[in-house]
Scaffold this active site. Structure first.
Site, short mmCIF file in Angstrom:
data_model
loop_
_atom_site.label_atom_id
_atom_site.label_comp_id
_atom_site.label_asym_id
_atom_site.label_seq_id
_atom_site.Cartn_x
_atom_site.Cartn_y
_atom_site.Cartn_z
N CYS A 140 0.24 1.66 55.54
CA CYS A 140 1.39 0.94 55.57
C CYS A 140 2.07 0.69 54.21
CB CYS A 140 1.11 -0.41 56.24
SG CYS A 140 0.98 -0.29 58.04
N ASN A 199 -5.17 11.94 57.40
CA ASN A 199 -6.05 11.03 56.72
C ASN A 199 -6.99 11.63 55.41
OD1 ASN A 199 -6.65 8.33 56.10
ND2 ASN A 199 -8.73 8.52 57.48
#
Ligand code: SPV
Ligand code: MN
Length: 624
Positions: A271, A385
């Protein structure tokens, strides 16, 4: 029965004996007998021994050399690409109760299960015994950590990410005041990845200060000092009146003002946490975990418990993250994980190149464009990721206080989440208690960086819920009390970099620098603000000037109005979700409900009064 000296050899034994710590001896004997490694290597702070670990990572095949000097790549198994939330559990002593959302396993049963999985898990492998220090050494923040692992990648990563602690262990004077981590990657497949992912378990024994992790390699699951230690630290902090937080720490340097103001910030994964810490022109102390304590003058002081970054590599490109991009493309000791490699060159998603090879090696093994996995899903060339591991000191913007044993004085705290439709880009809390409320009510929409469905809104109090080991109510009470004790309480800000209108982001990625500078100015009482029930909003003129000064960009008033209007319906929906979430949570601080009820009443009244769902900042300005 062989003695410990016979078990591990004379040289290793001597290194342990020099620590003068019976607990270290006892644990070593216990774990060597349990895991049955073929070889043991005790690693001190000696650079030659540390270099040995690095060499072993290549020799064992857990890392492969890349073309660029010092660069290596490591692969985690195809199904071991993120933290395993389901199988990471707090071992729960009889009679204990934790909050909803915290995974627990009965302590006795869990210990039995994990000891069973660890029994003989290191057969044929080398056990590395390593000593580290969480936080700067020789500091009241320091916590010693003892890592047992049969993964050379884990042992090597920790060198990049943490401060060595063999010498620090001697200062314990024989006490058992340290954390212990026992990890085994378990049986490996032909790619040197953990094979038995169905038996992956990460169990946290908070009352004993130990974490056991087995059948995994992904750093968030395996590295003791990262998220495993955070859980133990939360428990410890909770009993000692300090804070262990999932927070970045950064120095903010406003142009032409000749000062630095330190901020921390909590954001759920993916984020904008690392990219906030890396905003051009600022300095980074840490990007993931902070310990915060009060000093004699009543300031909140923070240290980064790490000395490196395990960062998401996706979208690191010369435009959005120039400093990291530069570090990733020049020689230095650096581990890439789960990227595409072709001809010894790493490639990742969003790196800003249009010449990505159509074949190579990635987290699925041999990869070609169009390859599908066992479930029929197309396999992207690199994992979303995928990550890089490197030392903060390698970065041009490393803060000079990274290793300061006193830490840095925190004047501002940021809380953020991925929120497309509710919160404005930045606002300031009305009080410390309100700030804790803002942290407690963080929500974030899921991304491809986490396992599971994308775009689902999830609450993530203080961005720390994944690591919570005490009841949420008591954690929040502790937080409120901590701030109340401070003489110089930090100001708290909520940020949202992801607000959308008609499917499009309302802000550019770089705009976060303007929000940050406004917050820094507020800390120094340099800007007025518009008071609303949800907090203080920036005034248009101040943002306009900041956009002009920082980017030489015209910031239009209609953009400001759209970005900073209070979305009443959405805010009320969030209030309802929070009520649902916290209603049955025992031990919640009364301040939480006071703030909540005030906001709810004020927002409802505004809705009734105006009948509108969007209230521009000018509405509140006129009332001031
Ligand atoms: C996070 O996901 O918050 C990280 C990476 O910082 S991990 O090591 O997986 O926790
Ligand atoms: Mn993190």
């Amino acid at each position: 029965m062989p003695s410990l000296e016979e078990l591990i050899g004379k040289e290793n034994f001597a290194k342990l004996e020099a620590l003068n710590n019976p607990h270290v001896m006892e644990l070593t004997e216990r774990y060597v007998k349990l895991c049955k490694p073929a070889k043991v290597s005790v690693i001190t702070d000696d650079p030659e021994e540390i270099a040995y670990v690095r060499r072993r990572a290549i020799e064992t095949g857990e890392e492969m050399k890349l073309k660029m000097e010092g660069h290596t790549v490591h692969y985690d198994g195809y199904y071991d690409q993120a933290r395993d939330k389901e199988h990471t559990a707090v071992l729960l002593p009889k009679g204990w109760r934790l909050s909803r959302g915290i995974v627990t396993v009965d302590r006795e049963a869990g210990l039995k299960e994990i000891m069973g999985l660890l029994d003989g898990a290191m057969r044929g492998k080398e056990l590395f015994i390593r000593f580290f220090c969480l936080g700067p050494t020789n500091s009241r923040f320091s916590i010693s950590a003892l890592q047992f692992t049969d993964s050379s990648y884990v042992a090597h990563s920790e060198d990049l990410l943490y401060r060595t602690g063999y010498e620090q262990f001697k200062k314990l004077k024989g006490s058992d005041d340290f954390f212990t981590f026992l990890h085994s990657a378990g049986e490996l497949d032909e790619r040197n990845c953990s094979k038995n992912i169905d038996k992956r378990r990460i169990y946290i024994d908070i009352i004993d200060g130990k974490v056991y992790s087995v059948n995994c390699q992904y750093a968030g699951n395996s590295l003791g000092l990262k998220k495993l230690a955070l859980r133990l630290a939360i428990y410890k902090a909770h009993h000692e009146d300090w804070l262990a937080e999932h927070m970045l720490i950064m120095g903010v340097h406003p142009e032409g003002k000749n000062r630095v103001t330190y901020f921390t910030g909590a954001f759920p994964s993916a984020c904008g946490k690392t990219s906030t810490a890396m905003i051009p022109g600022q300095t980074i102390v840490g990007d993931d975990i902070a310990y915060i304590r009060m000093d004699e003058e009543g300031n909140a002081r923070a240290v980064n418990i790490e000395s490196g970054i395990f960062g998401i590599i996706k979208d690191v490109n010369p435009v959005d993250d120039p400093l990291i991009y530069k570090a990733l493309t020049t020689p230095r000791e650096l581990i890439f994980s789960n990227v595409l490699v072709a001809d010894g060159v790493p490639y990742w998603l969003g790196m800003g190149r249009d010449d990505i090879p159509k074949r190579g090696i990635n987290h699925s093994g041999e990869w070609w464009e169009g390859k599908r996995d066992a479930e029929g899903n197309l396999i992207p060339f690199a994992h979303p990721n995928a990550r890089y591991t490197m030392r903060i000191s390698e970065l041009e913007n490393a803060d000079p206080n990274v290793n300061n044993p006193e830490g840095v004085i925190i004047r501002g705290i940021l809380y953020g989440g991925r929120d497309s439709d509710t919160n404005v880009p930045i606002y300031e809390a009305l009080s410390w208690e309100h700030g804790v409320y803002i942290g407690a009510t963080i929500e974030s929409e899921t991304t491809t960086a986490t396992i599971g469905k994308v775009g689902v809104r999830k609450s993530n109090p203080m961005a720390i819920m994944d690591f919570m080991v005490v009841p949420l109510g008591t954690y929040l009470t502790n937080h409120i009390k901590f701030g109340k004790r401070l003489k110089n309480c930090p100001k708290v800000f909520a940020v949202n970099y992801f607000l959308k209108h008609k499917g499009r982001y309302l802000n550019e990625k770089v705009d976060k620098k303007v929000w940050l500078m406004w917050a820094e100015g507020r800390v120094h009482d340099e800007y007025d603000a518009i008071k609303t029930p949800i907090g203080y909003l920036p005034r248009y003129e101040d943002l306009r000037d900041l956009f002009k000064q920082i980017f030489n960009r015209e910031y239009r008033e209609e953009d400001y109005t759209l970005q900073f209007s209070l979305r009443l319906d959405k805010l009320l929906e969030k209030i309802a979700r929070m009520e649902e979430l916290y209603r049955d949570e025992p031990g919640m601080p009364k301040e939480f409900w006071e703030v909540h009820n005030q906001q709810k009443a004020a927002l409802k009244a505004l809705k009734e009064e105006t009948g509108r769902s969007l209230l521009p900042p000018s509405f509140f300005l006129d009332r001031q």
